[in-house]
Scaffold this motif. Sequence first.
Motif, mmCIF file in Angstrom:
data_model
loop_
_atom_site.group_PDB
_atom_site.id
_atom_site.type_symbol
_atom_site.label_atom_id
_atom_site.label_comp_id
_atom_site.label_asym_id
_atom_site.label_seq_id
_atom_site.Cartn_x
_atom_site.Cartn_y
_atom_site.Cartn_z
ATOM 1 N N LEU A 103 0.844 -1.183 0.000
ATOM 2 C CA LEU A 103 0.000 0.000 0.000
ATOM 3 C C LEU A 103 0.882 1.236 0.000
ATOM 4 O O LEU A 103 1.652 1.457 0.948
ATOM 5 N N ALA B 76 1.788 3.396 3.139
ATOM 6 C CA ALA B 76 1.462 2.696 4.393
ATOM 7 C C ALA B 76 2.582 2.938 5.399
ATOM 8 O O ALA B 76 3.756 2.934 5.068
ATOM 9 N N GLY C 84 0.426 -3.583 4.231
ATOM 10 C CA GLY C 84 -0.428 -3.547 3.057
ATOM 11 C C GLY C 84 -1.829 -4.004 3.360
ATOM 12 O O GLY C 84 -2.256 -4.046 4.513
ATOM 13 N N VAL D 117 -5.777 3.897 6.645
ATOM 14 C CA VAL D 117 -6.182 2.617 6.076
ATOM 15 C C VAL D 117 -7.459 2.150 6.774
ATOM 16 O O VAL D 117 -7.426 1.732 7.911
#
Length: 164
Positions: free
Chosen positions: A32, A35, A41, A88
């Motif tokens: 990601l 991140a 991820g 996230v």
Amino acid sequence: MGYVTFRLAGRVHACPLEDVREVVRGRGVEPLLGAVPPVVGLLDLRGEPLPVADPRPVSSRSGTGDVLVLAGRRAGTAPLERLVDDGVPSPSGGLGLVVDEVLEVLDGETLPAARGGSPEGLPDYVVEVRQDSDGRPVLVVDPRRLAGTCGVSVVASGVLRTAP
């Protein structure tokens, strides 16, 4: 009580079966962009994005490993709702932890308590020591505390946060 056994950084560990919603074997975690470690991820879990953290030492991270998908709620604990601070979201309310390999599910009789109990000085994520059929120690961990070793913690509001 049942236990999920797994290998993590070369050692066999276990966690209570009630703490694991499911196991995802050897599927790649999508990196990601942006991140913030320890989040490594996302895993596409039947169309839902699942943030994944990796508690393994960097030197022990070989391959993708298996992912323990933590149960969203356990009696007396805050629910896992979403991951904040790094942007996230986790609509599924979960968190995945990467381990080297999930081994098997065992019952308490197959994985008895270690003779002599748990030694002093173990990390706080180790909640007890049991032994395998060959008498070798198996560290039983609280996966939420294990996630805390890599900077993810559950706060009273039921939100997962990463350490600054």
